[in-house]
Design a protein around this motif. Structure first.
Motif, PDB file in Angstrom:
ATOM      1  N   GLY A 247       0.814  -1.222   0.000  1.00 14.41           N
ATOM      2  CA  GLY A 247       0.000   0.000   0.000  1.00 14.41           C
ATOM      3  C   GLY A 247       0.841   1.263   0.000  1.00 14.41           C
ATOM      4  N   GLN A 248       1.932   1.262   0.772  1.00 10.32           N
ATOM      5  CA  GLN A 248       2.795   2.441   0.841  1.00 10.32           C
ATOM      6  C   GLN A 248       3.509   2.690  -0.488  1.00 10.32           C
ATOM      7  N   ILE A 249       3.946   1.598  -1.149  1.00  9.21           N
ATOM      8  CA  ILE A 249       4.668   1.763  -2.414  1.00  9.21           C
ATOM      9  C   ILE A 249       3.719   2.213  -3.528  1.00  9.21           C
ATOM     10  N   ILE A 250       2.491   1.723  -3.524  1.00  8.42           N
ATOM     11  CA  ILE A 250       1.510   2.176  -4.522  1.00  8.42           C
ATOM     12  C   ILE A 250       1.321   3.685  -4.440  1.00  8.42           C
ATOM     13  N   SER A 251       1.310   4.218  -3.211  1.00  7.85           N
ATOM     14  CA  SER A 251       1.174   5.673  -3.033  1.00  7.85           C
ATOM     15  C   SER A 251       2.465   6.398  -3.376  1.00  7.85           C
ATOM     16  N   ALA A 252       3.605   5.814  -2.958  1.00  8.43           N
ATOM     17  CA  ALA A 252       4.880   6.509  -3.118  1.00  8.43           C
ATOM     18  C   ALA A 252       5.379   6.521  -4.556  1.00  8.43           C
ATOM     19  N   LYS A 253       5.045   5.507  -5.349  1.00  9.11           N
ATOM     20  CA  LYS A 253       5.616   5.421  -6.698  1.00  9.11           C
ATOM     21  C   LYS A 253       5.059   6.485  -7.639  1.00  9.11           C
ATOM     22  N   GLU A 254       3.980   7.146  -7.235  1.00 13.25           N
ATOM     23  CA  GLU A 254       3.430   8.243  -8.039  1.00 13.25           C
ATOM     24  C   GLU A 254       4.018   9.590  -7.671  1.00 13.25           C
ATOM     25  N   MET A 255       4.886   9.617  -6.652  1.00 12.48           N
ATOM     26  CA  MET A 255       5.487  10.875  -6.219  1.00 12.48           C
ATOM     27  C   MET A 255       6.494  11.382  -7.251  1.00 12.48           C
ATOM     28  N   GLN A 256       6.776  12.676  -7.161  1.00 11.59           N
ATOM     29  CA  GLN A 256       7.647  13.301  -8.155  1.00 11.59           C
ATOM     30  C   GLN A 256       9.084  12.801  -8.070  1.00 11.59           C
ATOM     31  N   TYR A 257       9.549  12.482  -6.856  1.00  7.58           N
ATOM     32  CA  TYR A 257      10.943  12.042  -6.740  1.00  7.58           C
ATOM     33  C   TYR A 257      11.151  10.680  -7.398  1.00  7.58           C
ATOM     34  N   VAL A 258      10.097   9.840  -7.442  1.00  8.37           N
ATOM     35  CA  VAL A 258      10.199   8.554  -8.129  1.00  8.37           C
ATOM     36  C   VAL A 258      10.208   8.778  -9.645  1.00  8.37           C
ATOM     37  N   THR A 259       9.354   9.699 -10.114  1.00  7.12           N
ATOM     38  CA  THR A 259       9.337  10.037 -11.544  1.00  7.12           C
ATOM     39  C   THR A 259      10.682  10.586 -11.991  1.00  7.12           C
ATOM     40  N   ALA A 260      11.301  11.431 -11.129  1.00  8.16           N
ATOM     41  CA  ALA A 260      12.616  11.997 -11.444  1.00  8.16           C
ATOM     42  C   ALA A 260      13.683  10.910 -11.481  1.00  8.16           C
ATOM     43  N   ALA A 261      13.596   9.956 -10.576  1.00  5.18           N
ATOM     44  CA  ALA A 261      14.572   8.859 -10.546  1.00  5.18           C
ATOM     45  C   ALA A 261      14.464   8.000 -11.797  1.00  5.18           C
ATOM     46  N   ARG A 262      13.227   7.788 -12.279  1.00  5.23           N
ATOM     47  CA  ARG A 262      13.052   7.024 -13.519  1.00  5.23           C
ATOM     48  C   ARG A 262      13.617   7.781 -14.705  1.00  5.23           C
ATOM     49  N   ALA A 263      13.400   9.101 -14.707  1.00  8.60           N
ATOM     50  CA  ALA A 263      13.903   9.919 -15.812  1.00  8.60           C
ATOM     51  C   ALA A 263      15.423   9.913 -15.870  1.00  8.60           C
ATOM     52  N   LEU A 264      16.070   9.769 -14.694  1.00  7.24           N
ATOM     53  CA  LEU A 264      17.528   9.730 -14.652  1.00  7.24           C
ATOM     54  C   LEU A 264      18.081   8.359 -15.029  1.00  7.24           C
ATOM     55  N   GLY A 265      17.183   7.395 -15.258  1.00  7.95           N
ATOM     56  CA  GLY A 265      17.606   6.076 -15.711  1.00  7.95           C
ATOM     57  C   GLY A 265      18.003   5.121 -14.605  1.00  7.95           C
ATOM     58  N   TYR A 266      17.589   5.409 -13.374  1.00 12.12           N
ATOM     59  CA  TYR A 266      17.913   4.503 -12.269  1.00 12.12           C
ATOM     60  C   TYR A 266      17.168   3.179 -12.436  1.00 12.12           C
ATOM     61  N   THR A 267      17.793   2.114 -11.966  1.00 17.98           N
ATOM     62  CA  THR A 267      17.157   0.790 -12.030  1.00 17.98           C
ATOM     63  C   THR A 267      16.010   0.707 -11.022  1.00 17.98           C
ATOM     64  N   ASP A 268      15.101  -0.248 -11.289  1.00 19.70           N
ATOM     65  CA  ASP A 268      13.969  -0.431 -10.372  1.00 19.70           C
ATOM     66  C   ASP A 268      14.450  -0.787  -8.966  1.00 19.70           C
ATOM     67  N   TYR A 269      15.515  -1.594  -8.900  1.00 20.25           N
ATOM     68  CA  TYR A 269      16.051  -1.995  -7.592  1.00 20.25           C
ATOM     69  C   TYR A 269      16.518  -0.784  -6.798  1.00 20.25           C
ATOM     70  N   ARG A 270      17.224   0.119  -7.473  1.00 17.79           N
ATOM     71  CA  ARG A 270      17.727   1.309  -6.772  1.00 17.79           C
ATOM     72  C   ARG A 270      16.584   2.231  -6.367  1.00 17.79           C
ATOM     73  N   ILE A 271      15.599   2.363  -7.227  1.00 21.86           N
ATOM     74  CA  ILE A 271      14.461   3.238  -6.905  1.00 21.86           C
ATOM     75  C   ILE A 271      13.721   2.717  -5.665  1.00 21.86           C
ATOM     76  N   ILE A 272      13.521   1.399  -5.635  1.00 26.19           N
ATOM     77  CA  ILE A 272      12.785   0.817  -4.496  1.00 26.19           C
ATOM     78  C   ILE A 272      13.599   0.910  -3.212  1.00 26.19           C
ATOM     79  N   THR A 273      14.871   0.475  -3.265  1.00 20.31           N
ATOM     80  CA  THR A 273      15.674   0.375  -2.034  1.00 20.31           C
ATOM     81  C   THR A 273      16.227   1.719  -1.558  1.00 20.31           C
ATOM     82  N   LYS A 274      16.585   2.614  -2.488  1.00 24.80           N
ATOM     83  CA  LYS A 274      17.242   3.870  -2.100  1.00 24.80           C
ATOM     84  C   LYS A 274      16.276   5.040  -1.964  1.00 24.80           C
TER      85      LYS A 274
END
Length: 364
Positions: A247-274
């Motif tokens: 539930g927390q990740i479903i809410s958090a993955k729509e946040m802007q910092y996650v979108t920015a991390a994807r745009a920078l090309g970070y891996t899914d593992y790094r986005i989730i753990t870091k």
């Protein structure tokens, strides 16, 4: 960002310190943890599992005193200091409760203890059995603060050593539940779709099975024993962690910092753990504190049913099982003392969880 995180952490600590019951409960947990680690240092009976039996003085009330004669054994156990400190001493000597004794003609004559006004058996032993014939150092007046159990073992020692299982099962069970729950919850919440559907199906099936029944099934599959119970309890508690993380990740993955991390090309593992998990750490701490309490209660229930830690290992749940019938025999303390210990430890973890919830609540 780092300074902001540190300031939020210090603010949460300040809020936690202002909660009297939270700090008090944390102190109780710390004391029980210290006792459980160094149980054999504090226990009057430092033998392994505090299993020194004296059947003639069984079920004695708190504060009972008796003279104990120790007959040294010719077999000397070679045991390291650390082994004695953490696992108890391998006692090869024989301990005998005595009513009286006298020395005459190089012989020690003693009368064994007998309760209910009965006369004990008189026996003799040569003083050469004792080192330098110093028999006095082998006779002591021993006080049993919590009395003795139905086998004549020191009840205080059994309580102190029994705290190990109740305390450490919380850590191991919570660790297992966090590892499995974080993995399953993160995959379900972050990827969604079929992955989420499959994992949620597993969660719902596991959730629908009664916890105690599932633990019994896992324990029977793995076998009765110390570590099997720890693993079984941990494997039944991951579903709550997984649901919260999902539930927390479903809410958090729509946040802007996650979108920015994807745009920078970070891996899914790094986005989730870091990036995501550090920001949902608060609810995980709270649910871990609640799982500590739940694990203690489940282990106590299993030990009461005879599936948990096996004799002669001391366990609060097993001690209640051994003595619950003494409640109607006029000696309720034999069941009440371990029951109160379980209640204090569970209540302490629950109050710490409530205090952490309030301290980590950014809206408060």
């Amino acid at each position: 960002m780092k300074n902001q995180r540190n300031s939020l952490t210090s603010l949460a600590l300040q809020k936690f310190k202002k909660n009297f019951w939270g700090v008090f409960s944390l102190g109780i947990i710390a004391c029980i943890g210290l006792v459980s680690v160094f149980a054999y240092v504090f226990a009057p009976d430092a033998s392994k599992n505090a299993n020194q039996m004296h059947l003639s003085i069984h079920s004695k009330p708190p504060g009972f005193q008796a003279q104990i004669l120790t007959l040294p054994s010719s077999i000397k156990s070679e045991q390291s200091f650390l082994s004695k400190l953490f696992f108890g001493a391998q006692n090869t000597d024989t301990e005998i409760p005595v009513q009286s004794y006298e020395v005459k003609d190089n012989m020690l004559t003693y009368v064994e203890y007998a309760s209910d006004g009965l006369q004990g058996i008189e026996k003799q032993i040569n003083l050469d059995r004792f080192q330098n014939s110093d028999y006095k150092s082998y006779i002591e007046n021993r006080s049993f603060i919590f009395g003795t159990d139905k086998y004549g073992r020191d009840y205080l020692s059994r309580i102190l050593i029994g705290s190990r299982i109740s305390f450490f099962i919380g850590f191991i069970a919570v660790f297992i539940s966090l590892v499995v729950g974080l993995l399953m919850g993160s995959l379900a919440g972050y990827y969604g779709g079929k992955v989420d559907a499959i994992i949620m199906w597993i969660i719902n099936v596991t959730w629908s099975i009664p916890t105690l029944l599932l633990v019994i099934a896992i324990t029977l599959a793995l076998g009765k024993g110390f570590w099997q119970v720890f693993i079984a309890v941990g494997l039944t508690m991951w579903v709550e962690v997984a649901r919260v993380v999902r539930g927390q990740i479903i809410s958090a993955k729509e946040m802007q910092y996650v979108t920015a991390a994807r745009a920078l090309g970070y891996t899914d593992y790094r986005i989730i753990t870091k990036h995501i998990l550090p920001n949902i750490f608060g609810p995980l701490i709270v649910i871990s504190a609640a799982n500590f309490a739940a694990a203690i209660l489940i282990e106590s229930g299993l030990s009461f049913l005879g599936i948990g830690a096996q004799p002669p290992m001391a366990s609060w749940g097993a001690m209640i099982k051994d003595h619950y019938n003494y409640i109607i025999l006029g000696k309720p303390y034999l069941a009440l003392i371990p029951g109160i210990c379980i209640m204090l430890l569970v209540m302490a973890f629950m109050l710490v969880g409530n205090a952490l919830r309030d301290a980590l609540d950014v809206k408060a």
